[in-house]
Design a protein around this motif. Structure first.
Motif, short mmCIF file in Angstrom:
data_model
loop_
_atom_site.label_atom_id
_atom_site.label_comp_id
_atom_site.label_asym_id
_atom_site.label_seq_id
_atom_site.Cartn_x
_atom_site.Cartn_y
_atom_site.Cartn_z
N PRO A 128 0.83 -1.21 0.00
CA PRO A 128 0.00 0.00 0.00
C PRO A 128 0.86 1.26 0.00
N THR A 129 0.50 2.20 -0.86
CA THR A 129 1.30 3.42 -1.02
C THR A 129 0.59 4.67 -0.51
N THR A 130 -0.63 4.52 0.00
CA THR A 130 -1.37 5.67 0.55
C THR A 130 -1.67 5.41 2.01
N LEU A 131 -1.98 6.47 2.74
CA LEU A 131 -2.33 6.31 4.15
C LEU A 131 -3.60 5.49 4.29
N LEU A 132 -4.60 5.76 3.47
CA LEU A 132 -5.85 5.02 3.55
C LEU A 132 -5.61 3.52 3.37
N ALA A 133 -4.78 3.17 2.40
CA ALA A 133 -4.52 1.75 2.15
C ALA A 133 -3.69 1.13 3.27
N VAL A 135 -3.59 1.91 6.47
CA VAL A 135 -4.28 1.75 7.75
C VAL A 135 -5.57 0.96 7.64
N ASP A 136 -6.03 0.70 6.41
CA ASP A 136 -7.35 0.09 6.31
C ASP A 136 -7.48 -0.93 5.18
N SER A 137 -7.50 -0.49 3.94
CA SER A 137 -7.95 -1.37 2.87
C SER A 137 -7.00 -2.52 2.56
N SER A 138 -5.70 -2.38 2.88
CA SER A 138 -4.75 -3.45 2.58
C SER A 138 -4.82 -4.60 3.58
N VAL A 139 -5.50 -4.37 4.70
CA VAL A 139 -5.53 -5.34 5.79
C VAL A 139 -6.93 -5.94 5.92
N GLY A 140 -7.01 -7.25 6.04
CA GLY A 140 -8.29 -7.86 6.34
C GLY A 140 -8.93 -8.67 5.24
N GLY A 141 -8.42 -8.56 4.01
CA GLY A 141 -8.87 -9.45 2.94
C GLY A 141 -10.14 -9.06 2.23
N LYS A 142 -10.68 -7.86 2.47
CA LYS A 142 -11.83 -7.42 1.68
C LYS A 142 -11.35 -6.94 0.32
N THR A 143 -11.90 -7.52 -0.73
CA THR A 143 -11.55 -7.10 -2.09
C THR A 143 -12.83 -6.86 -2.86
N GLY A 181 -6.85 9.81 3.69
CA GLY A 181 -6.54 8.60 4.43
C GLY A 181 -6.70 8.76 5.92
N TYR A 182 -6.48 9.97 6.39
CA TYR A 182 -6.58 10.22 7.82
C TYR A 182 -8.01 10.01 8.34
N GLY A 183 -8.99 10.12 7.45
CA GLY A 183 -10.36 9.85 7.86
C GLY A 183 -10.52 8.45 8.45
N GLU A 184 -9.82 7.47 7.88
CA GLU A 184 -9.87 6.11 8.40
C GLU A 184 -9.12 5.99 9.72
N VAL A 185 -8.07 6.77 9.91
CA VAL A 185 -7.33 6.74 11.18
C VAL A 185 -8.24 7.23 12.31
N VAL A 186 -8.91 8.34 12.10
CA VAL A 186 -9.83 8.88 13.11
C VAL A 186 -10.87 7.84 13.48
N LYS A 187 -11.34 7.11 12.48
CA LYS A 187 -12.37 6.08 12.71
C LYS A 187 -11.95 5.11 13.81
N TYR A 188 -10.70 4.69 13.82
CA TYR A 188 -10.27 3.69 14.80
C TYR A 188 -10.38 4.22 16.22
N ILE A 218 0.37 6.11 13.93
CA ILE A 218 -0.99 6.04 13.41
C ILE A 218 -1.19 4.80 12.54
N VAL A 219 -0.15 4.41 11.78
CA VAL A 219 -0.28 3.21 10.96
C VAL A 219 -0.29 1.96 11.84
N ARG A 220 0.63 1.89 12.80
CA ARG A 220 0.71 0.71 13.66
C ARG A 220 -0.58 0.52 14.47
N ARG A 221 -1.05 1.57 15.14
CA ARG A 221 -2.24 1.41 15.99
C ARG A 221 -3.46 1.07 15.16
N SER A 222 -3.59 1.69 13.99
CA SER A 222 -4.73 1.38 13.11
C SER A 222 -4.69 -0.08 12.68
N CYS A 223 -3.51 -0.56 12.29
CA CYS A 223 -3.38 -1.96 11.85
C CYS A 223 -3.62 -2.92 13.00
#
Length: 364
Positions: A128-133, A135-143, A181-188, A218-223
């Motif tokens: 993942p090359t973006t913050l959103l990816a 902290v969120d979309s690259s993890v968990g297997g949703k495609t 991408g920070y929108g997903e960080v706040v979500k956590y 922010i990346v570690r805690r989100s993941c």
């Protein structure tokens, strides 16, 4: 830093830190059955990061072929899914090979879905090359992909074998993409860790300045939070639904704006978070000051926080509600909302009065 997603038979590591792209070949080697990978990326990422990534692979004796797709949410559709699958077939990708998704959430979701359906399941790696990816979309297997009827309505659960989150790449992002991408960080913080949200509020200047230590945190805690939830509920039968805080609103807003640059996913999520807290307060579930606190933090970060922040016209409240009805989280025709009993205390609600939702949208 390593965060483990410990799913039985499908466990994998999320590697987090600076400079991982330059060492990607080293990480991939242990997962390869033969020294060759098929890489899918987009035009923007290819211009910035493909040469360094290719060089890393070459240094470790790994051959690579690349497919470069157009950048943007519009790529996450049937047309580009077919193009990707046919290209992978032309590369003679086998089930034991590796496909690499090098890019943001659009590329990760699209390539993950292509890998899931190719030969009934090919292994893939998320870079993942973006913050959103990261902290969120690259993890968990949703495609998945988007359709005219809604966002992510066609897809599959397909876990990667590895995630490489190079936080140094975040400093190459356009400001708007970074903040999206920070929108997903706040979500956590809002869904399950009030102390993390407190830290986000006090650390806003460091996060805006992209301080390396702040990015790592922010990346570690989100993941960590996402991994914990995914391990409890991989296919969203229960707790995983909490990760959709703000998303019922957000997906309707994305559909209303045509999945265009008019409203990025993370921007829609940020507005959705504020609306979810508005709805929670209207129903008497959370303190009246909580929605203001959420919006104040989003504003401090320079982010969209209300429907009025979206450029152009939107459907009326009833029109937005109709778009929500297509949401894949609906159960027996009833919308499911993630609401809150306070910051850091979210829960799934299936019995939300429609008139309350309409009022929130009218005032949003």
């Amino acid at each position: 830093m390593t965060v483990r997603v410990d799913l039985p038979g499908r466990a994998y590591d999320i590697e987090i830190g600076e400079g991982l792209l330059d060492r990607a070949g080293t990480f991939l080697t242990s997962h390869l059955r033969r020294p060759k990978v098929a890489v899918v990326t987009d035009a923007n990422v290819a211009a910035r990061h493909w040469p360094a990534f290719r060089e890393s692979l070459t240094r470790d004796g790994i051959e690579s072929e690349v497919l470069v797709l157009p950048a943007g949410e519009g790529t996450k559709d049937w047309t580009h899914l077919v193009r990707t699958v046919e290209w992978l077939l032309a590369q003679k990708v086998e089930r034991r090979d590796l496909v690499v998704a090098l890019g943001g959430g659009v590329i990760g979701d699209l390539v993950g879905f292509a890998s899931a359906i190719l030969r009934r399941g090919v292994r893939f790696v998320q870079v993942p090359t973006t913050l959103l990816a990261q902290v969120d979309s690259s993890v968990g297997g949703k495609t998945g992909i988007n359709t005219a009827q809604g966002k992510n309505l066609v897809g599959a659960f397909h876990q990667p074998v590895l995630v490489l989150a190079d936080t140094a790449l975040l400093r190459t992002l356009p400001r708007r993409d970074y903040l999206s991408g920070y929108g997903e960080v706040v979500k956590y913080g809002l869904l399950g860790d009030a102390a993390f949200f407190d830290w986000l509020e006090t650390s806003a200047p460091a996060i805006l300045a992209q301080d390396p230590a702040a990015l790592d945190r922010i990346v570690r805690r989100s993941c960590e939070m996402k991994a914990e939830i995914v391990m409890r509920d991989e296919t969203e039968e229960g707790d995983r639904a909490l990760l959709n805080l703000g998303h019922t609103f957000a997906h309707a807003l994305e559909a209303a704006t045509g999945y265009s640059d008019r409203l990025l996913h993370g921007e829609a999520v940020a507005i959705g978070l504020a609306l979810a807290f508005d709805l929670s307060a209207r129903l008497g579930l959370t303190a009246q000051e909580d929605p203001s606190r959420v919006r104040a933090h989003l504003r401090a970060m320079g982010m969209k926080a209300a429907l009025a922040d979206i450029p152009g016209d939107l459907p009326d409240a009833e029109g937005l509600l109709a778009l929500m009805a297509q949401d894949k989280k609906a159960v027996a025709g009833r919308l499911r909302f993630i609401l809150a009993r306070g910051i850091g205390r979210s829960f799934v609600a299936d019995d939300v009065p429609t008139d309350a939702v309409i009022e929130v949208l009218r005032n949003g």
